[in-house]
Design a protein around this motif. Structure first.
Motif: not given
Length: 438
Positions: A1-19
């Motif tokens: 069953m799909p989970d409404i919380f199953d969301k992912h940051l846009p790739s650019l946001a992921r890139d800019m929250t790492g190292e």
């Protein structure tokens, strides 16, 4: 069953929250053109306090007095128990300042635009500039009206859309006055002519221009000498007014209608006492000290000149918002970090704030910046741009306030770079060129 919380940051946001570069959500304290960012003092160019009033002693003293008198919050909406005498005073004075019948203040500038929604009914059409602020975009989405987008400042495109529209529909043209990302102005004379020709109302968001543009600081309508062109104004008190809050100003019947129908007004706790008092004090200073506006524009002209001489593209800005066009979002992030390593905090602007492939570094100048600050900004961009191969000249090691990321550099390339003329020298080269906030 799909989970409404199953969301992912846009790739650019992921890139800019790492190292890598982290341009967003950085803890800092700023004032008078500088900031302390995670222990490192830098020049602040990402703040919209154009007139430098948020830390003005007269503004902070007024806020402190109101805090002592009324407490921290009104704890209620304007409709019920959240109206202070200062709300009514601020509304009256803003209406008079803007040359409008009436005004109403909201708790934020974003809410001021969302408060437009009741005007956009099912039988109406709204024509919106593609570069409009997100709060205007959301206001139109929340309304029931049909939406027609026109290319940024493309008056031919807007004219075609208006010509094809149902003549029986109520129409509104909605635009930013001063576009916040690239620093260009709306084409108010043409917008006014098109609105009148097609029986449309003209609504202008003055978030970035009220307080800054025009001889009296009344915004784009005063700047263009067209005080009657704008049917309804919105704005914020978080920029030139150094406070927080929003405003809508226009005809008495329209403002009266919105007082009882706009959800951001009737279902949100009201603008707090300290913010009210700060805005009232700032309004007095805006009217009494036009030299602050002149100073901000003078600094912008010098910075634009210096960046263009280095080889950067700053577009068509003629305001204290100075964009440096980069293009690629990844390169923009690296440039942001390189400039920060040189001791200057900027604003990295990527999609969705701008279209994909049109990333830029946004700088905003304040009247409290000094010529030394401008020299530091230009030196930082020169060093960073050369290291990344964006402008001519050999790369060299950072010479700014230190690397906030903790990185060190080695292997500086050999080769002398001619020293960049100081801002004082540039001022002399510009001669008696007038800088007008007309």
């Amino acid at each position: 069953m799909p989970d409404i919380f199953d969301k992912h940051l846009p790739s650019l946001a992921r890139d800019m929250t790492g190292e890598g570069p982290r341009p967003f959500y950085r803890a800092m304290a700023s004032g008078d053109g500088e900031a302390l960012v995670e222990g490192v003092r830098v020049v602040m160019t990402a703040c919209n306090d154009y007139l430098g009033l948020s830390g003005d002693p007269r503004v902070t003293a007024a806020a402190a007095k109101a805090l002592d008198l009324y407490g921290a919050s009104c704890s209620g909406s304007r409709l019920v128990c959240g109206t202070l005498p200062e709300h009514e005073e601020l509304e009256s004075r803003l209406a008079a300042f803007l040359g409008c019948d009436e005004a109403i203040v909201t708790t934020t500038g974003f809410q001021a635009n969302l408060a437009l929604t009741p005007l956009f009914g099912a039988a109406d059409l709204v024509f919106s500039d593609m570069a409009n602020h997100a709060s205007l975009v959301d206001a139109i989405r929340l309304g029931a009206a049909g939406k027609r987008l026109y290319r940024h400042s493309d008056m031919e495109h807007l004219a075609a859309e208006l010509s094809q529209a149902d003549p029986g529909a109520g129409k509104a043209i909605v635009t930013d006055g001063l576009f916040s990302m690239e620093g260009d102005l709306c084409r108010l004379p043409e917008l006014h002519a098109l609105a009148r020709r097609h029986g449309a109302r003209l609504i202008v968001d003055g978030a970035h221009d009220i307080g800054l543009l025009g001889a009296g600081g009344r915004g784009v309508a005063e700047h263009f000498g067209l005080p009657e062109a704008v049917d309804l104004r919105t704005g914020t008190l978080s920029k030139c007014f150094g406070s927080i809050g929003g405003v809508l100003a226009g005809p008495a019947d329209v403002i009266g209608y919105l007082r009882y129908t706009a959800r951001p007004v009737i279902f949100s706790a009201s603008m707090p006492p300290a913010a009210l008092a700060a805005a009232l004090a700032a309004l007095e200073i805006i009217q009494a000290e036009p030299e602050r506006r002149t100073r901000a524009f003078e600094l912008a002209a010098l910075l634009n000149e210096g960046l263009r001489e280095l080889g950067f593209d700053t577009g068509e800005s003629a305001t204290p918002i100075v964009p440096v066009h980069i293009g690629d979002a990844g390169l923009c992030g690296r440039m942001w970090q390189e400039v920060l390593d040189e001791g200057v905090f900027t604003h990295a602007v990527v999609a969705p704030a701008v279209p994909h492939g049109q990333a830029l570094i946004r700088l905003s100048l304040q009247a409290t910046h000094t010529e030394e600050h401008l020299d530091r900004i230009l030196d930082a961009f020169a060093a960073a741009g050369r290291r990344l191969g964006m402008i001519p000249g050999p790369a060299h090691a950072p010479g700014g306030a230190g690397a906030s990321s903790g990185r060190t550099r080695t292997g500086t390339q050999a080769g002398a770079v001619a020293p960049r003329p100081s801002i004082g020298a540039q001022r002399g080269a510009l001669g008696k060129q007038e800088v007008s906030v007309r």
